[in-house]
Design a protein around this motif. Structure first.
Motif, PDB file in Angstrom:
ATOM      1  N   CYS A   1       0.816  -1.220   0.000  1.00 19.48           N
ATOM      2  CA  CYS A   1       0.000   0.000   0.000  1.00 19.48           C
ATOM      3  C   CYS A   1       0.843   1.260   0.000  1.00 19.48           C
ATOM      4  CB  CYS A   1      -0.969  -0.013   1.175  1.00 19.48           C
ATOM      5  SG  CYS A   1      -0.175   0.275   2.781  1.00 19.48           S
ATOM      6  N   LEU A  17      -5.719   6.637  -2.896  1.00 17.11           N
ATOM      7  CA  LEU A  17      -6.723   5.624  -2.552  1.00 17.11           C
ATOM      8  C   LEU A  17      -8.128   6.202  -2.656  1.00 17.11           C
ATOM      9  CD1 LEU A  17      -4.973   3.978   0.513  1.00 17.11           C
ATOM     10  CD2 LEU A  17      -5.239   3.037  -1.772  1.00 17.11           C
ATOM     11  N   ILE A  35      -9.802  -0.532  -1.316  1.00 19.16           N
ATOM     12  CA  ILE A  35      -8.575   0.245  -1.522  1.00 19.16           C
ATOM     13  C   ILE A  35      -7.409  -0.674  -1.890  1.00 19.16           C
ATOM     14  CG2 ILE A  35      -9.202   2.238  -0.105  1.00 19.16           C
ATOM     15  CD1 ILE A  35      -7.338   0.809   2.060  1.00 19.16           C
ATOM     16  N   GLN A  36      -7.705  -1.874  -2.302  1.00 15.84           N
ATOM     17  CA  GLN A  36      -6.691  -2.775  -2.863  1.00 15.84           C
ATOM     18  C   GLN A  36      -5.485  -2.994  -1.950  1.00 15.84           C
ATOM     19  OE1 GLN A  36      -8.172  -0.351  -4.883  1.00 15.84           O
ATOM     20  NE2 GLN A  36      -9.338  -1.773  -6.118  1.00 15.84           N
ATOM     21  N   TYR A  39      -4.967  -5.757  -0.444  1.00 12.14           N
ATOM     22  CA  TYR A  39      -4.651  -7.185  -0.613  1.00 12.14           C
ATOM     23  C   TYR A  39      -4.723  -7.981   0.688  1.00 12.14           C
ATOM     24  CZ  TYR A  39      -3.150  -6.376  -5.432  1.00 12.14           C
ATOM     25  OH  TYR A  39      -3.111  -6.063  -6.766  1.00 12.14           O
ATOM     26  N   VAL A  44      -8.138  -4.045 -10.438  1.00 15.42           N
ATOM     27  CA  VAL A  44      -8.087  -5.275  -9.645  1.00 15.42           C
ATOM     28  C   VAL A  44      -9.347  -5.427  -8.803  1.00 15.42           C
ATOM     29  CG1 VAL A  44      -5.607  -5.674  -9.589  1.00 15.42           C
ATOM     30  CG2 VAL A  44      -6.645  -4.175  -7.899  1.00 15.42           C
ATOM     31  N   ARG A  85       0.109 -14.496 -10.805  1.00 12.05           N
ATOM     32  CA  ARG A  85      -0.010 -13.149 -11.316  1.00 12.05           C
ATOM     33  C   ARG A  85       1.377 -12.513 -11.348  1.00 12.05           C
ATOM     34  NH1 ARG A  85      -4.885 -10.812 -10.777  1.00 12.05           N
ATOM     35  NH2 ARG A  85      -4.043  -8.823 -10.044  1.00 12.05           N
ATOM     36  N   CYS A 121       0.844  -3.553 -12.593  1.00  9.76           N
ATOM     37  CA  CYS A 121       0.323  -4.816 -12.083  1.00  9.76           C
ATOM     38  C   CYS A 121      -0.808  -4.611 -11.096  1.00  9.76           C
ATOM     39  CB  CYS A 121       1.439  -5.629 -11.443  1.00  9.76           C
ATOM     40  SG  CYS A 121       1.931  -5.041  -9.810  1.00  9.76           S
ATOM     41  N   GLY A 122      -0.903  -3.414 -10.519  1.00  5.90           N
ATOM     42  CA  GLY A 122      -1.992  -3.166  -9.580  1.00  5.90           C
ATOM     43  C   GLY A 122      -1.661  -3.504  -8.142  1.00  5.90           C
ATOM     44  N   TRP A 123      -0.410  -3.703  -7.855  1.00  6.80           N
ATOM     45  CA  TRP A 123      -0.015  -4.106  -6.499  1.00  6.80           C
ATOM     46  C   TRP A 123       0.127  -2.895  -5.583  1.00  6.80           C
ATOM     47  CZ3 TRP A 123       0.157  -7.996  -3.261  1.00  6.80           C
ATOM     48  CH2 TRP A 123       1.086  -8.054  -2.220  1.00  6.80           C
ATOM     49  N   CYS A 124       0.931  -1.907  -5.995  1.00  6.03           N
ATOM     50  CA  CYS A 124       1.174  -0.803  -5.055  1.00  6.03           C
ATOM     51  C   CYS A 124       0.357   0.433  -5.424  1.00  6.03           C
ATOM     52  CB  CYS A 124       2.666  -0.509  -4.925  1.00  6.03           C
ATOM     53  SG  CYS A 124       3.448   0.248  -6.333  1.00  6.03           S
ATOM     54  N   THR A 125      -0.006   1.163  -4.384  1.00  9.16           N
ATOM     55  CA  THR A 125      -0.942   2.274  -4.549  1.00  9.16           C
ATOM     56  C   THR A 125      -0.470   3.376  -5.498  1.00  9.16           C
ATOM     57  OG1 THR A 125      -1.662   1.839  -2.301  1.00  9.16           O
ATOM     58  CG2 THR A 125      -2.341   3.929  -3.273  1.00  9.16           C
ATOM     59  N   PRO A 126       0.747   3.879  -5.328  1.00 10.62           N
ATOM     60  CA  PRO A 126       1.116   5.049  -6.141  1.00 10.62           C
ATOM     61  C   PRO A 126       0.988   4.776  -7.636  1.00 10.62           C
ATOM     62  CG  PRO A 126       2.780   4.612  -4.454  1.00 10.62           C
ATOM     63  CD  PRO A 126       1.838   3.452  -4.443  1.00 10.62           C
ATOM     64  N   ARG A 154      -0.689   2.163  -9.133  1.00  9.12           N
ATOM     65  CA  ARG A 154      -2.023   1.735  -9.529  1.00  9.12           C
ATOM     66  C   ARG A 154      -2.995   2.908  -9.609  1.00  9.12           C
ATOM     67  NH1 ARG A 154      -3.180  -1.194  -5.291  1.00  9.12           N
ATOM     68  NH2 ARG A 154      -4.230   0.572  -4.353  1.00  9.12           N
ATOM     69  N   GLU A 155      -2.915   3.829  -8.659  1.00  9.46           N
ATOM     70  CA  GLU A 155      -3.873   4.928  -8.613  1.00  9.46           C
ATOM     71  C   GLU A 155      -3.293   6.228  -9.152  1.00  9.46           C
ATOM     72  OE1 GLU A 155      -6.838   4.040  -7.752  1.00  9.46           O
ATOM     73  OE2 GLU A 155      -6.368   2.149  -6.733  1.00  9.46           O
TER      74      GLU A 155
END
Ligand code: FMN
Ligand code: SF4
Ligand code: FES
Lengths: 906, 154, 424
Positions: free
Chosen positions: A45, A95, A152-153, A155, A179, C187, C344-349, C351-352
């Motif tokens: 995150c 987020l 908020i992904q 995981y 996702v 993934r 990949c959509g793993w970490c916030t910065p 991905r968003e």
């Protein structure tokens, strides 16, 4: 210990931790999402950023994720650095770009980690001016609600569900900012820990569907610390009430017991409290053939006065699902010699053995934490995921202890969760299961056998013998069994903290002795071995410590001479013994007095029925399988004439002219009397502070200081705010007034700390994050360690099981949803429970020429019933199974031999 | 559900894999090659063959843009939208393709002939703009060339 | 003409075959290594050659190999992986090698595997490289036939199984740890480092991932030695380099040239200068994840340190040219859109943050830009920098953005002021 510098001040922290863990333990506020104290770090995150500096000269520093950075000696960081503060604010801002901001209608609102973190980071202005993406939600079954737009992904859900709890039907789909967390298709979540998603999810994606039904704001709940009543493990819970109905159960952290998680039966089984089957008024039957009529409390006591005269011959039947106090008050009322555990002879025999083994043997009873720390486990005869669900979660973690050496060798810190899992490659430590049929834990087991109870016992003795090098125990049977026993023995011998688990599950006394033998052998080999016996109900062990007299004794006592009255405490005897026997028993009394919470077969035959409080409305002490006495508190006052069982007993004692009747004004008096009467319970007074306990002269409020609208609760009738009732039994108040700080550990009724409104506020209640609660974990262990040389080990090794030509040994099969009595009164649990069936293994199905769904006539001596066939993988030939707790009256006392024939035309 | 050929091809993918899931992308592509896309039903059958749950397989399948989890047209057009092609006139070509096909990116033509998708840089930047139709790479695209190419696919 | 060890034997008009490769000295290095050199010997030669990774980060290859445990206690399974996922916008060098010189890539893979004692090697190939796949398969079959691959290679006792893993898209798969996840049938999410793949990689075993071009360099290095390799270069960074140019130039293409060839030489001599009617405005030197450079930098030598000094990175060495008739905002948006989609959509910065940037850039491009947008972009370019995200995708993505704003700020401002794109 290591010294680290936080904003230039030195702090001492434990070795081997990450910075986030260390800083939170020191009391600093660092926001986080993907990290979880039990799930550890993955660095996804990016919320927990801090600035790290190389040395004192370094003034620029670099941003690092505190959860992914070791708190090594000399580490210098800043939490307050403006750069990193801005970065943390940006993470929330990102987020929030897609978050729906639907707090006013969200079930998480007011208890939302995302809300807290948003405030903490200071993100308060929306710059994102574009459209948000939206998702379709899924139907995940009756327990857990899904609202993906709030995601908020972080995981956490998949990490808990898959990696921690072993579920395989929840996952993450798609990529980039699409996702999605859910199932492949709509459907009921399959994992027995799915309810923890409610607490694991930092926002409102996964919420408690049963709670949602009554639409209550969380800060309006009245809450108290409770103990789960749905199995023998004694998980700690927090129950919440509003408007006289119980509305939800949350996990209550106890470092020694359930830690952060409980099972779905514990979380969603509370519905019985609100059930239509609740007994809400006293009832009497004025003539034997007459109907039950409601009656007031005063009148029923008057009615009883005529019966409970001095010298009346009264016997009492206690209950393993009633508190120590309730059982003891009944025992006091009827006299010790007239008090019987309401448990059938055979089962009581098992429990007695368990008590012997735990109090006399050298291996201490294992707590759930001990189980989680075990590095080799042998399970004898228990389907743990169904008979003691929370334990299976502990064993899943225990399975990682041994392989952790691989990660350690690669210098991967244990908290670096994804890296550890990469290094471990799914390897598991030793877990050996000997059970009657296939069980869920097998997917992580290193060795499995399916055998008859007697053979399981032999296996246990075999392991013991192998550990001791042949000194004692059974000669091993040939083939698969001996290799299983040898492998298990090797693994246990090579472990440092081996654990042996058995219990009442397969109904074999020999299995209980065998487990003790194995544990004893390990102790004599110098291991820190532990022993864990699974018992079926929340106070089975407590009752077992109180009396050894069983239902058979009661039946005999009733038959032996004239008796006037039987008082039955929170117990449905039809679940315990043969129907005709029970009926016969009841016929021996002029009056049957039943005290219970819900309608059962037994309450239907009562002459006097007294409505009892459930755990949610009463205070009491329960002894868990670990021998830990734990206090549970009432959440709210019962309506009308519903009373605590012990109060009914006290009233009756008063009528009967016994001194206790007047002396027992609050529950502490009962506790004290019990502690004095029976040495084993000496310590129970310390399970929690007493009624007179105050902090700064203040009670502990059951309602939060944010409780809203209290003055409006009854405004339609009276504009005056009702005076809160007084609780004479505990230090809690039924109001929002009281001590606002942190209560002592046994009285934690909710988690809250300034700025931390979600369950994550728990961090502040622990000595260190994920460690013991400040002030020590609640509960008192009643069982002392015994010695290596105990006579309790004597006993025969049973001969090998021999299948019979024309009859089958019926064994009980357990169901997390269904086998426990009270939880099946909760509609959601009932909906998930199977119906009655006869379980047959593959070979026998072939032999009988039947297939799944066929009807079979099953006959026990004097009983016969047609049942649908269910294929049960692993059941050895000659053995059939029946769902425990799900069969109609009479089908108890397994194992027993039965005959089966295919029903023609069925 | 699966044809013998498909089964065989999938078994070949799995052969010698220490862990069956290693073969999952290859196996998904086997299905896609013969069926054009991977339906829920096929995904479940495949998951079973690979000792995976449908969730586990779908989790991987949906990660990849080139595993199609929805029906596609008989031919799939992958237009490169990356920097070099963009500089070389991608947007005009896109507009042209859109008007010729009557659908936008992500769409399938009403006659079921083409599905039209964006793709990462095709590694043909020296001959930008470029696109792939099925297995074939087309480079140095112009409107005229596109018209020709479209005609070649029935 | 300078020596071209990677492409010298390529005949673009004919399909590659093993005999032609052998007659140009192919597989000699392999013979030399497995017959007369220890694993460590091979590692040493590569270390001495100062070969640096051609996948973008430029990490010294020999040094990377040296982290692989080689002692008795080392795991038996180790893996060598050729990264042929080439998806970096503007990059098309590996495709040429894979299609036209597959044997050299294969020989390099065998040598790399030998150097670390791997028993299995993979070529991680992107799905779209259909021709490359065909040619690799054929070449592998030929190599197997001649016992360059398979059991007991050339009687040396060394065995190697080489396979192709064909992927299914997603740029992030090329990131070496995401690639490992992808290979395991998971993934393609990157992994935390440490542990490094060299110790705990594919299936938790020691693993080396090298770029295709890096791998193709190994056979000639083993054959000719380190000093020969140093001699190929114009600068301190040894060897030749595959350089390419795309955009509105006379002859876009890819060439193998001495390391350190200047941008001007690339642009003007090899790529034939700007096309008629177009003027040079800037370039991205090494694939889409590197900072823009402009006119004043044209004489910078294309090697790791020189480009870095100029404020960008050598990256893949494949330049994309921005001309005066192309909107820089649009070009940058094309890159950001790509990166947002391929995350990949793993970490916030990442991905968003990237999708937000894409939306802002799009708004500016279409005339919906607002005052403050440029600052927002600039702020994000910093916020998505190295260390703040989980892997290097997002930090790479914002490099052209931050330098784009620096060099073409006036263009951004004009969009916002005039509420339209001046080039449309
Ligand atoms: C987002 C991302 C994508 C990448 N894609 C590729 C790629 O397609 N091919 C490649 O060789 N390296 C790629 N890399 C670099 C690899 O992570 C890795 O550094 C490289 O394969 C190592 O090879 P080398 O040491 O031979 O350069 C990528 C890196 C990142 C961060
Ligand atoms: S920067 Fe983060 S989200 Fe982006 S590709 Fe890397 S790990 Fe995935
Ligand atoms: S809590 Fe550290 S990155 Fe999520």
């Amino acid at each position: 210990m290591a010294t680290i510098f936080i904003d230039n001040a030195p702090y001492t922290v434990k070795d081997g931790q990450n910075l986030l863990h260390a800083c939170l333990s020191l009391g600093f506020n660092i926001p986080y999402f993907c990290w979880h104290p039990a799930l550890h770090s993955v660095g996804a995150c990016r919320q927990c950023a801090v600035k790290q500096f190389r040395d004192e000269q370094d003034t620029r520093g670099k941003i690092v994720m505190s959860c992914m950075t070791p708190a090594a000696e000399g580490t210098r960081i800043s939490i307050d650095d403006p750069d990193v503060k801005r970065f943390r604010r940006s993470v929330i801002e990102w987020l929030m770009t897609n978050h729906p901001h639907d707090c006013p209608v969200c079930d998480e609102g007011g208890e939302c980690h995302l809300q807290d973190m948003t405030v903490m980071t200071g993100h308060d202005y929306r710059r994102f001016r574009f459209r948000k993406r939206t998702y379709r939600n899924q139907h995940l079954g009756p327990l857990v609600n899904h609202e993906m737009n709030r995601c908020i992904q972080c995981y956490r859900c998949v990490r808990f569900y898959r990696d921690y709890a072993g579920g395989r039907d929840l996952d993450v789909f798609a990529s980039h900012n699409h996702v999605f967390f859910g199932r492949h298709a709509d459907g009921v979540l399959d994992n027995e820990f799915s309810g923890n998603l409610v607490e694991v999810c930092p926002t409102g994606v996964f919420t408690d569907k049963t709670f949602k039904e009554h639409s209550t704001r969380k800060w309006d709940l009245q809450t108290a610390p409770t103990v789960c009543v749905h199995c023998g493990l004694g998980c700690n819970t927090i129950a919440g009430e509003r408007y006289g109905s119980l509305r939800r159960i949350l996990n209550r952290y106890n470092h020694e017991v359930n830690g952060y998680f409980i099972c779905d039966r514990g979380r969603f089984g509370y519905g019985f409290v609100n059930s239509g089957e609740r007994i809400r008024t006293p009832m009497v039957r004025r003539s034997k053939a007459g109907k039950m009529e409601p009656i007031s409390k005063e009148d029923v006591l008057k009615h009883l006065e005529g019966m409970l005269y001095f010298g009346a011959r009264v016997i009492g039947i206690g209950s393993p699902r009633a508190s120590l106090e309730s059982n003891f008050s009944l025992m006091t009322l009827v006299g010790r010699e007239h008090f019987f555990a309401g448990i059938p002879e055979q089962e009581q025999g098992l429990i007695g053995r368990i008590v012997d083994m735990l109090s006399e043997g050298p291996a201490p009873a294992a707590s759930l934490k001990d189980a989680e720390e075990a590095d080799a486990v042998l399970v004898l005869g228990e389907d743990i995921a169904n008979s003691a669900p929370r334990l299976s979660l502990s064993l899943r973690q225990a399975a990682l202890n041994k392989p952790m050496e691989i990660a350690r060798k690669m210098r991967i810190p244990e908290w670096s969760d994804a890296a550890v899992r990469t290094a471990l490659q799914g390897q598991r430590g030793p877990l050996f299961l000997a059970t009657t049929a296939v069980t869920k834990l097998e997917e992580i087991a290193s060795g499995v056998v399916h055998a008859a109870p007697d053979d399981i016992a032999r296996m246990g003795f075999g392991v013991a013998r192998e550990i001791e090098g042949g000194a004692r125990g059974a000669a091993l049977p040939a083939g698969e069994m001996s290799s299983f026993a040898r492998a298990a023995a090797d693994a246990l011998k090579n472990a440092e903290r081996p654990l042996v688990v058995a219990g009442t599950g397969c109904g074999s006394e020999a299995v209980i002795r065998a487990a003790a033998q194995a544990a004893r052998a390990l102790c004599s080999a110098g291991k820190e071995a532990r022993l864990l016996y699974i018992v079926p109900e929340c106070n089975t062990l407590g009752l077992g410590l109180m009396t050894r007299k069983h239902l058979g004794d009661a039946f005999r006592a009733a038959g032996a001479g004239p008796a006037d009255i039987v008082i039955i405490l929170e117990n449905d005897l039809f679940r315990r013994a043969d129907e005709t026997q029970v009926k016969e028993f009841f016929r021996g009394f002029r009056q049957v007095i039943v005290v219970d919470q819900v309608r059962t077969g037994t309450t239907r035959v009562a002459d006097v029925l007294l409505p009892a409080c459930t755990f949610a409305e009463s205070q009491g002490t329960y002894v868990s399988s670990e021998g830990r006495a734990q206090r549970s508190f009432k959440v709210y006052l019962p309506e009308g004439d519903i009373r605590e069982s012990w109060r009914w007993m006290a009233d009756m004692a008063e009528i009967a002219g016994r001194p206790e009747g007047k002396a027992w004004r609050n529950i502490d008096h009962v506790v004290k009397a019990l502690a004095e009467a029976m040495p084993v319970f000496e310590g129970i007074g310390h399970a929690a502070p007493q009624a007179g306990f105050r902090v700064n002269g203040l009670r502990i409020p059951r309602q939060s200081h944010r409780a809203s609208g209290r003055t409006a609760v009854s405004a339609d009738m009276d504009v005056h705010e009702p005076k809160p009732p007084v609780d004479s039994d505990s230090a809690f108040s039924f109001s929002m007034e009281g001590y606002e700080g942190m209560p002592p550990p046994a009285l934690i009724q909710r988690y809250w700390s300034p700025g931390w409104n979600s369950v994550q506020a728990l961090n502040k209640f622990q000595e260190e994050v994920a460690g013991p609660l400040r002030g020590g974990d609640p509960g008192v262990r009643l069982l002392a360690q015994g010695s290596l040389e105990s006579p309790a080990y004597s006993g025969e090794i049973p001969p090998p099981f021999a299948a019979r030509e024309d009859s089958w040994l019926l064994v009980p099969l357990y169901h997390i949803f269904g086998s426990d009595e009270l939880s099946t009164f909760s509609p959601v649990i009932a909906g998930l429970a199977p119906g009655p069936y006869i379980g047959i293994g593959e070979a026998d199905m072939k032999r009988l020429g039947i297939s799944e769904g066929d009807a079979v006539v099953v006959t026990l001596p004097g009983l016969s019933r047609v049942l649908p066939v269910k294929k049960i993988a692993g059941l050895p030939q000659g053995i059939a199974g029946m769902p425990a707790g799900l069969m109609p009256a009479g089908w108890i006392g397994l194992p027993a031999w039965a005959e089966m024939v295919k029903k023609n035309g069925g | 559900m699966l044809t013998d050929d498909e089964r065989l091809a999938i078994e070949r993918e799995v052969e010698d894999c220490a862990h069956k899931r290693e073969a999952c992308v290859g196996a998904l592509r086997v299905i896609q090659r013969s069926r054009g896309w991977v339906s829920d039903d096929h995904l479940r059958v495949l998951a079973d063959m690979l000792d995976m749950t449908p969730e586990e397989l779908d989790s991987v399948a949906t990660f990849y843009p080139l595993i199609f989890r929805r029906p596609v047209g008989r031919h799939v057009i992958l237009v490169c939208d990356s920097a070099s092609c963009w500089v070389m006139g991608y947007e005009d070509l896109l507009r042209h393709l859109q008007s010729r096909l009557g659908v936008g990116l992500g769409g399938t033509t009403s006659d079921g002939r083409f599905t039209f998708l964006p793709v990462a840089c095709l590694g043909a930047c020296d001959h930008a703009p470029s696109m792939m139709v099925d297995d074939e790479l087309h480079m140095d695209l112009t409107k005229e060339k596109i018209n020709d190419i479209l005609q070649r696919y029935a | 003409m300078a020596e071209r060890p990677l492409t010298g034997s390529i005949r673009p008009e004919v399909a590659p075959d093993i005999s032609a490769y052998e007659s140009a000295g192919g597989y000699e290095a392999l013979r030399k290594a497995v017959k007369g050199m220890s694993h460590q010997d091979v590692q040493k030669v590569v270390t001495d050659s100062n070969l640096r990774g051609r996948g973008g980060a430029g990490f010294p290859t020999g040094q990377k190999w040296s982290f692989v445990p080689m002692d008795e206690a080392a795991p038996r399974e180790k893996y060598f992986i050729v990264n042929a996922d080439e998806m970096e916008p503007g990059t098309f060098k590996d495709r040429l090698l894979l299609e036209c010189n597959p044997h050299q890539v294969i020989e390099g893979a065998i040598l790399g595997a030998y150097a670390i004692g791997a028993s299995r090697a993979y070529i991680f190939l992107r799905w779209e490289y259909r021709l490359a796949e065909k040619r690799l398969e054929q070449a592998m079959a030929e190599a197997r036939e001649r016992n360059y691959l398979g059991k007991n290679i050339l009687g040396s006792g060394f065995s190697l199984d080489l396979r192709i893993h064909t992927s299914a898209g997603r740029y992030i798969c090329g990131e070496e740890t995401a690639l490992l996840s992808a290979m395991e049938g998971r993934r393609a999410v990157p992994r935390a480092k440490p542990p490094f793949p060299q110790v705990c990689g594919l299936w938790g075993r020691p693993t080396i991932v090298n770029n295709t071009e890096t791998v193709a360099n190994i056979p000639p290095i083993i054959r000719n030695g380190p000093s020969w390799f140093h001699g190929l270069s114009h600068t301190g960074d040894a060897g030749t380099k595959m350089y390419g140019v795309s955009g509105r130039v006379g002859r876009p293409g890819v060439w193998e040239l001495p390391m350190g060839t200047t941008m001007r030489e690339l642009l003007e001599e090899h790529a034939g200068g700007m096309r008629d009617g177009y003027r040079f405005r800037g370039l991205i030197p090494g694939g889409a994840s590197t900072d823009f450079l402009v006119e004043e930098h044209l004489d910078v030598q294309m090697d790791y340190s020189s480009v870095q000094k100029a404020g960008s990175r050598l990256g893949t060495g494949m330049m994309i040219i921005l001309d005066d008739k192309t909107c820089p905002v649009g070009m940058i948006n094309s890159i950001i859109r790509f990166m947002a989609r391929e995350s990949c959509g793993w970490c916030t910065p990442c991905r968003e943050g990237l999708p937000w940037l894409e939306k802002v850039l799009r708004a500016i491009e279409t005339g919906d830009g607002r005052p403050g947008d440029i600052e927002l972009l600039g702020e994000h370019a910093r916020l998505l920098g190295p260390g703040n995200t989980y892997c290097a995708l997002a930090p790479g993505a914002v490099e052209p953005l931050q330098s784009g704003i620096r060099y073409f700020r006036e263009d951004f401002e004009r969009h916002i002021r005039d509420k339209r794109c001046p080039w449309r």
